[in-house]
Design an enzyme around this catalytic site. Structure first.
Site, mmCIF file in Angstrom:
data_model
loop_
_atom_site.group_PDB
_atom_site.id
_atom_site.type_symbol
_atom_site.label_atom_id
_atom_site.label_comp_id
_atom_site.label_asym_id
_atom_site.label_seq_id
_atom_site.Cartn_x
_atom_site.Cartn_y
_atom_site.Cartn_z
ATOM 1 N N ARG A 247 -11.638 -0.067 6.412
ATOM 2 C CA ARG A 247 -11.412 -1.485 6.139
ATOM 3 C C ARG A 247 -12.372 -2.423 6.866
ATOM 4 O O ARG A 247 -12.851 -3.389 6.294
ATOM 5 C CB ARG A 247 -10.004 -1.838 6.618
ATOM 6 C CG ARG A 247 -9.112 -2.144 5.505
ATOM 7 C CD ARG A 247 -7.733 -2.366 5.983
ATOM 8 N NE ARG A 247 -6.877 -1.731 4.992
ATOM 9 C CZ ARG A 247 -5.583 -1.659 5.084
ATOM 10 N NH1 ARG A 247 -4.957 -2.152 6.121
ATOM 11 N NH2 ARG A 247 -4.892 -1.089 4.142
ATOM 12 N N ASP B 49 5.240 -13.995 18.486
ATOM 13 C CA ASP B 49 6.170 -14.416 19.546
ATOM 14 C C ASP B 49 6.434 -13.306 20.559
ATOM 15 O O ASP B 49 6.581 -13.564 21.755
ATOM 16 C CB ASP B 49 7.523 -14.826 18.952
ATOM 17 C CG ASP B 49 7.417 -16.016 18.030
ATOM 18 O OD1 ASP B 49 6.312 -16.578 17.892
ATOM 19 O OD2 ASP B 49 8.451 -16.394 17.439
ATOM 20 N N GLU C 236 -6.324 5.654 -0.084
ATOM 21 C CA GLU C 236 -6.776 4.325 0.362
ATOM 22 C C GLU C 236 -7.941 4.528 1.314
ATOM 23 O O GLU C 236 -8.283 5.673 1.650
ATOM 24 C CB GLU C 236 -5.629 3.559 1.028
ATOM 25 C CG GLU C 236 -4.613 3.052 0.018
ATOM 26 C CD GLU C 236 -3.457 2.315 0.654
ATOM 27 O OE1 GLU C 236 -3.633 1.727 1.736
ATOM 28 O OE2 GLU C 236 -2.372 2.338 0.074
ATOM 29 N N GLY D 49 0.784 -1.229 0.000
ATOM 30 C CA GLY D 49 0.000 0.000 0.000
ATOM 31 C C GLY D 49 0.810 1.271 0.000
ATOM 32 O O GLY D 49 0.455 2.240 -0.659
ATOM 33 N N GLY D 50 1.898 1.336 0.719
ATOM 34 C CA GLY D 50 2.685 2.561 0.778
ATOM 35 C C GLY D 50 2.784 3.105 2.185
ATOM 36 O O GLY D 50 2.543 2.389 3.161
ATOM 37 N N HIS E 283 -4.953 -9.531 8.633
ATOM 38 C CA HIS E 283 -3.950 -8.599 8.110
ATOM 39 C C HIS E 283 -3.085 -7.965 9.191
ATOM 40 O O HIS E 283 -1.870 -7.917 9.067
ATOM 41 C CB HIS E 283 -4.688 -7.524 7.320
ATOM 42 C CG HIS E 283 -3.801 -6.598 6.556
ATOM 43 N ND1 HIS E 283 -2.840 -7.047 5.676
ATOM 44 C CD2 HIS E 283 -3.731 -5.231 6.518
ATOM 45 C CE1 HIS E 283 -2.214 -6.002 5.139
ATOM 46 N NE2 HIS E 283 -2.727 -4.899 5.647
ATOM 47 N N ARG F 16 -7.103 -0.038 12.040
ATOM 48 C CA ARG F 16 -5.980 0.811 11.587
ATOM 49 C C ARG F 16 -6.292 1.490 10.255
ATOM 50 O O ARG F 16 -6.822 0.866 9.335
ATOM 51 C CB ARG F 16 -4.712 -0.032 11.421
ATOM 52 C CG ARG F 16 -3.587 0.737 10.763
ATOM 53 C CD ARG F 16 -2.287 -0.016 10.766
ATOM 54 N NE ARG F 16 -2.291 -1.214 9.969
ATOM 55 C CZ ARG F 16 -2.145 -1.244 8.647
ATOM 56 N NH1 ARG F 16 -2.037 -0.113 7.953
ATOM 57 N NH2 ARG F 16 -2.134 -2.399 8.010
ATOM 58 N N HIS G 279 -8.210 -7.729 6.192
ATOM 59 C CA HIS G 279 -8.116 -6.934 4.958
ATOM 60 C C HIS G 279 -9.236 -7.355 4.015
ATOM 61 O O HIS G 279 -9.532 -8.540 3.888
ATOM 62 C CB HIS G 279 -6.754 -7.151 4.293
ATOM 63 C CG HIS G 279 -6.428 -6.122 3.261
ATOM 64 N ND1 HIS G 279 -7.008 -6.114 2.014
ATOM 65 C CD2 HIS G 279 -5.603 -5.050 3.289
ATOM 66 C CE1 HIS G 279 -6.538 -5.081 1.326
ATOM 67 N NE2 HIS G 279 -5.679 -4.416 2.080
#
Ligand code: SIN
Length: 476
Positions: A272, A206, A116, A51-52, A326, A361, A227
């Site tokens: 999203r 982890d 986006e 995406g950037g 995602h 996010r 996503h």
């Protein structure tokens, strides 16, 4: 003990993604650092980022970016963190360029910024179209002068007097111990624990288990971002399709051409979580497709996508999509210097939680967070005098748990309390007996799975953290 089993450094950095290498690049010159990674240094989610990186560099100020971040997150944020990252984000493009990263420009020389989901303005900078993560990582990794240990898994943090003073694990099958004045967990999210994920398989949370083992505070583990557009090929998921395609005009539709997001004021560029919820609901009845015919210069701007379609013999103009795991919004709670609630332990990037992402996010804020917070951490690191390596606590291995399939079914877009509870019960009271690399890695993954299930239950029960609890962790 033979020398090659015991390493001594000032700063141990667990991970080799953008957050990890940003820390390494910004440490004072007089400090030694050691980076470790479970696989090879390029097996990171940052390498996969299509995406950037979001930045308000071309706007008058960071206000609109700040507001979009809060809105996408449904307000569930630490306002100081959003303010800090979006404000500092204004200079990341020039800083990255100074380090050699080349961002895409139009023919007239202006930056080719994209839009986006949930961004009110085009502010996503790309490098090589949808190859941004890979380009950035290749450029920045070359600049790292600190040693990197590959095939090295950390299975335990070492503590002394309530402070983290190093770590233990395996390099290959060989047991190692690393004495460090500070340990930075930059080990990414949790996607590798679940099916239909955009993450590298190596990324199994982890850092969360390691931090929980030493009593560090974690927050918001119930918020996993799914996503909206994962390519479907022959009924199976075949990897991420960047949201930037929808920013460039592509749209979601059903077989009969009905536009899936037509009802929403922001259409295909809604946040999203909202797009994923809609796709999940429709896919119970029929497939959902991404139509890319409105996108100009598709092959030039989205080489990763087009090449993947060509490889799979799919027409890139109309592809079936599903949702996929995602990003983990929560993580190890830190302040804005990356300090956790345990002395000597720092966290940064997706494994950390500064309260930037809330419940969802904002697109392309993750590379931004890695760079801004990696730099902040490196610049504010507080190191104690060197100490001797403490005696290890006994380590236990784990026999078995729930399968990746079961876990993916319960940690889905739609959460169900009874199924979460059942999975959690299945993982509780597991025997931890064996030792060795495999068993200890398994134990970490079971611990992380438990944390995620507990986080999801906590979220469902509505026992949300109060804003007061969301305040940055105390400085240690
Ligand atoms: C994407 O390219 O759609 C993913 C970018 C992101 O997760 O911010």
């Amino acid at each position: 003990m033979s020398l090659h089993k015991h390493f001594v450094t000032d700063v141990l950095i667990v991970g080799t993604g953008l957050a990890a290498i940003t820390v390494a690049l910004h440490l004072p010159d007089n400090l030694r650092a050691l980076l470790v990674t479970k696989g090879t240094r390029s097996e990171t989610n940052s390498m996969r980022a299509q995406g950037g990186i979001a930045s308000s560099a071309l706007e008058d100020d960071h206000e609109a970016h700040r507001a979009d971040t809060v809105r996408a997150a449904k307000g569930w944020v630490n306002p100081e963190a959003v303010e800090f990252v979006t404000r500092e984000g204004r200079t990341v493009i020039s800083e990255l360029e100074a380090l050699g990263v080349i961002f895409d420009r139009q023919e007239n020389g202006e930056y080719a910024v994209g839009r986006e989901g949930a961004h009110g303005l085009p502010r996503i900078f790309h490098s090589g179209g949808d190859q941004t993560g890979c380009r950035m990582m290749e450029t920045l990794s070359e600049k790292i002068t600190h040693p990197v240990l590959e095939q090295t898994v950390i299975t335990q943090l070492l503590t002394s007097g309530g402070r983290v003073v190093g770590a233990a694990g395996y390099r290959g099958e060989e047991r190692i111990e690393i004495s460090a004045r500070a340990v930075v967990l930059a080990s990414g999210g949790i996607g590798g624990l679940l099916l239909t994920s955009t993450n590298d398989d190596m990324i199994t949370g982890d850092g969360l288990a390691l931090a929980a083992d030493v009593g560090a505070e974690l927050s918001d583990l119930g918020y996993i971002q799914h996503h909206p557009t994962i390519l479907v090929h022959q009924g199976k998921s075949a990897g991420l399709i960047t949201e930037a395609l929808r920013g460039a005009g592509a749209y979601l539709m059903t077989r009969d051409g009905r536009r899936v997001m037509d009802h929403h004021p922001e259409g295909d560029l809604a946040a999203r979580d909202e797009v994923s919820a809609m796709i999940t609901a429709i896919r119970k009845q029929e497939p959902v497709y991404l139509n890319t015919t409105p996108v100009v210069q598709l092959a030039e701007r989205f080489p990763t996508f087009v090449q993947k379609c060509e490889k799979l013999n799919i027409n890139p103009e109309l592809v079936e999509v599903t949702t996929g795991v995602h990003f983990l919004m929560g993580g190890i709670k830190t302040n804005l210097a990356g300090q956790t609630s345990v002395a000597g332990l720092y966290a940064v990037g997706e494994t950390a939680s500064i309260g930037l992402h809330g419940t969802n996010r904002l697109a392309s804020n993750s590379l931004l967070e890695c760079f801004v917070m990696g730099k902040a951490l490196a610049r504010q690191l507080q190191l104690p005098p060197r100490r001797t390596l403490p005696i290890l606590r006994p380590i236990f291995g784990c026999e078995d748990g729930v399968s990746k399939q079961q876990l993916s079914e319960v940690l889905a877009v739609e959460l169900k309390e009874d199924r979460l509870q059942a999975a959690l019960e299945q993982l509780t009271n597991k025997s931890f007996r064996q030792t060795g690399r495999r068993a200890e890695q398994h134990r970490l993954q079971i611990t992380t799975a438990r944390l995620l299930l507990e986080g999801a239950l906590y979220r469902l029960k509505g026992e949300q953290l109060t804003n007061e609890q969301m305040a940055p962790a105390a400085t240690t």
